[in-house]
Write an enzyme that holds these catalytic residues in place. Structure first.
Site, mmCIF file in Angstrom:
data_model
loop_
_atom_site.group_PDB
_atom_site.id
_atom_site.type_symbol
_atom_site.label_atom_id
_atom_site.label_comp_id
_atom_site.label_asym_id
_atom_site.label_seq_id
_atom_site.Cartn_x
_atom_site.Cartn_y
_atom_site.Cartn_z
ATOM 1 N N CYS A 100 45.243 -23.220 1.360
ATOM 2 C CA CYS A 100 45.560 -24.368 2.224
ATOM 3 C C CYS A 100 44.473 -24.496 3.290
ATOM 4 O O CYS A 100 44.182 -23.537 3.994
ATOM 5 C CB CYS A 100 46.925 -24.155 2.875
ATOM 6 N N CYS A 104 45.312 -31.551 6.720
ATOM 7 C CA CYS A 104 45.976 -32.775 6.248
ATOM 8 C C CYS A 104 47.228 -33.098 7.068
ATOM 9 O O CYS A 104 47.638 -34.263 7.144
ATOM 10 C CB CYS A 104 46.385 -32.633 4.793
ATOM 11 N N THR A 191 51.172 -23.893 9.574
ATOM 12 C CA THR A 191 50.037 -23.292 8.872
ATOM 13 C C THR A 191 48.743 -23.385 9.674
ATOM 14 O O THR A 191 48.004 -22.420 9.786
ATOM 15 C CB THR A 191 49.853 -23.980 7.506
ATOM 16 N N GLU A 257 50.689 -18.595 8.551
ATOM 17 C CA GLU A 257 51.709 -19.426 9.195
ATOM 18 C C GLU A 257 52.094 -18.787 10.518
ATOM 19 O O GLU A 257 52.044 -17.561 10.637
ATOM 20 C CB GLU A 257 52.972 -19.552 8.335
ATOM 21 N N HIS A 292 52.637 -36.515 3.218
ATOM 22 C CA HIS A 292 52.323 -35.116 2.905
ATOM 23 C C HIS A 292 52.681 -34.775 1.460
ATOM 24 O O HIS A 292 52.055 -33.909 0.849
ATOM 25 C CB HIS A 292 52.982 -34.163 3.895
ATOM 26 N N TYR A 296 49.953 -33.202 -1.454
ATOM 27 C CA TYR A 296 50.107 -32.093 -2.400
ATOM 28 C C TYR A 296 49.542 -32.443 -3.771
ATOM 29 O O TYR A 296 49.177 -31.550 -4.538
ATOM 30 C CB TYR A 296 51.591 -31.709 -2.521
ATOM 31 N N GLU A 447 55.010 -22.624 -0.416
ATOM 32 C CA GLU A 447 54.713 -23.895 0.254
ATOM 33 C C GLU A 447 54.940 -25.069 -0.707
ATOM 34 O O GLU A 447 55.402 -26.136 -0.293
ATOM 35 C CB GLU A 447 53.247 -23.854 0.701
HETATM 36 FE FE1 SF4 Z 1 47.706 -27.349 3.271
HETATM 37 FE FE2 SF4 Z 1 49.383 -29.441 3.312
HETATM 38 FE FE3 SF4 Z 1 46.725 -29.834 3.238
HETATM 39 FE FE4 SF4 Z 1 47.947 -28.879 1.117
HETATM 40 S S1 SF4 Z 1 48.285 -30.881 1.990
HETATM 41 S S2 SF4 Z 1 46.053 -28.114 2.014
HETATM 42 S S3 SF4 Z 1 49.568 -27.630 2.011
HETATM 43 S S4 SF4 Z 1 47.887 -28.900 4.891
#
Ligand code: SF4
Length: 482
Positions: A100, A104, A191, A257, A292, A296, A447
């Site tokens: 990660c 994002c 995170t 985390e 979000h 992913y 995650e």
């Molecule tokens: Fe990390 Fe979320 Fe970005 Fe994936 S989308 S790299 S889990 S911050």
């Protein structure tokens, strides 16, 4: 141009002088800490990629807000192309870091807050949108890392915020002052927090009338007075503290985390973007979560690429690459991984403009994307474990490999395909172990299940967005049923 290098980013984080409780000790100098450093390098990668001639076209974009070229990780999406490019960029970061890269969350929070504050102002006559624009212009100009903080501890899941034994179990406004608010509570599973300059606090769920104190959205610096960080443990984390690094699996990058506690933190008025408007809390949660869930589709596909590459390589090293059942398992892994990516691209390509002007993903497809992510990385990991063999769970340590007597035995008995060195085979096995059962599995598996909401949250959204009644109507038309 408002673009920082990885080195400049690291220097700017060091200046914040953040402290955290790490395994029983209050620790400063976090950027140099062996547990923290790999995760900071992953964030630094997102800066260096914007300076790299081969990738800067993907990572750099003209901002309509600050009228300058900015890192795409701070961009407000202006088109479906922007949404698609975001996913491509995330896949690239995933395959280059194998973990990660954290940045994002703030990007997704910013896009959700931008459109929600606009609509809130239209209805309530507030001025959150202009405040947020000023704030985010500064973020873009300074190329800062922002952590979006949504998940509250939530206490007794059967009770609403006001009915909890402790009102802080959902982060809340504790006091309203003329010049701002004081917030109290905590955010879990953060995170990127220790590698960020700023925090965007958001409500964790749709608040109802009577729950105005919990309907809060605001921004605070990570080094604000009253904020405390408590480091989370990961499987095999202390391997990062050992002398020989081979056992870590991912030799450069990693995740982490923290629990973030807000102990009476003051937020000045100009950094408050929601203060009691319960009717917009759900919209903000839904938009952030959907962005979000789209994310992913990029990052997890990128990490999936690493796992597929490692699995194909270990098959060669084991001497079984040509076996038809091995080839079939690797094709299955590719199919699953590309399905994740396809959903990320699809929800981006079918996105639409919000009233505020930035672009929102297709909510149905973003939720389908994330629901697949709650399953497919687990199946990819099962297949990788199958192909790699039991050594990923039983291999001797790197320290024993360095021992003159034990090391000689390890070289002799762990040799396989003579085209490859035993030590390289061990490296690949450790990388697979890292992703399916080690520290990397926190990002790749746990995650994938719970980040951006657990599977039930996606099912609820899918049932809401799918318009089942329209499908029923079409069937009735087709069959001429009244
Ligand atoms: Fe990390 Fe979320 Fe970005 Fe994936 S989308 S790299 S889990 S911050």
């Amino acid at each position: 141009m408002a673009i920082k290098s990885g080195r400049e980013y690291k220097e700017s984080i060091k200046k914040l002088n953040l402290k955290a409780n790490v395994m029983g000790q209050k620790t400063g100098d976090l950027p140099e800490h062996e547990l923290v450093e790999p995760s900071q390098k992953a964030v630094a990668f997102t800066f260096d990629a914007a300076k790299n001639n081969e990738t800067k076209n993907l990572f750099c974009v003209e901002s309509t807000l600050c009228k300058d070229v900015v890192n795409r990780f701070t961009h407000l999406h202006q088109s479906t192309d922007d949404l698609v490019n975001k996913v491509k960029m995330q896949r690239y970061c995933g395959v280059k870091t194998g973990c990660c890269f954290q940045r994002c969350v703030g990007l997704d929070a910013a896009n959700a807050i931008f459109s929600t504050t606009y609509e809130c102002d239209q209805k309530h006559g507030t001025n959150y949108h202009e405040r947020f624009k000023d704030y985010w212009t500064w973020i873009q100009q300074e190329d800062l890392v922002v952590d979006g903080a949504m998940t509250d501890p939530k206490g007794d899941r059967g009770k609403r915020p006001a009915d909890q034994a402790d009102p802080d179990l959902f982060l809340r406004i504790k006091e309203r002052r003329v010049d701002g608010i004081v917030i109290s509570g905590a955010k879990l599973h953060q995170t990127g927090m220790l590698n960020s300059h700023e925090i965007l606090v958001m409500p964790t769920l749709t608040m109802r009338p009577g729950e105005e104190l919990w309907a809060v959205c605001c921004a605070v610096p990570t080094n604000s007075k009253g904020i405390h960080y408590i480091y989370g443990r990961q499987t095999s984390d202390t391997r990062k503290l050992e002398e020989y690094k081979l056992d870590v699996g991912n030799p450069v990058y990693g995740g982490q985390e923290v629990m973030t506690v807000f102990d009476d933190v003051f937020v000045p008025k100009e950094r408050v973007f929601m203060d009691g408007e319960v009717d917009f809390s759900g919209l903000l949660v839904e938009r952030f979560a959907s962005y979000h869930r789209q994310s992913y589709g990029g990052c997890k596909a990128g990490v999936g690429d690493v796992l597929i590459g490692a699995t194909a390589l270990i098959a060669k090293m084991n001497g079984v690459a040509k076996a038809s059942h091995i080839k079939d398992k690797i094709v299955e892994m590719i199919h699953l991984n590309e399905t994740i990516y396809s959903c990320g691209i699809a929800c981006s390509a079918t996105g639409a403009a919000t009233a505020a002007g930035n672009f929102q993903v297709n909510l149905l497809l973003a939720n389908v994307c994330k629901l697949n992510v709650t399953r497919f990385p687990y199946e990819l990991s099962r297949l990788a474990t199958d192909v790699a063999g039991g050594l990923i769970g039983t291999m001797p340590s790197a320290a024993d490999f360095e021992d003159p007597v034990a090391g000689a035995y390890i070289r002799k008995y762990l040799a396989a395909n003579p085209e490859y060195e035993t030590v390289d085979r061990m490296k690949v096995l450790r990388l697979i172990e890292n992703l399916v059962a080690g520290a990397g599995a926190v990002g790749y598996l746990i995650e994938s299940m719970h980040g951006a909401g657990p599977p039930t949250a996606q099912r609820i959204m899918i049932s809401r967005q799918a318009n089942i009644e329209e499908k029923v109507t079409r069937v009735k038309e087709l069959l001429n049923i009244d």
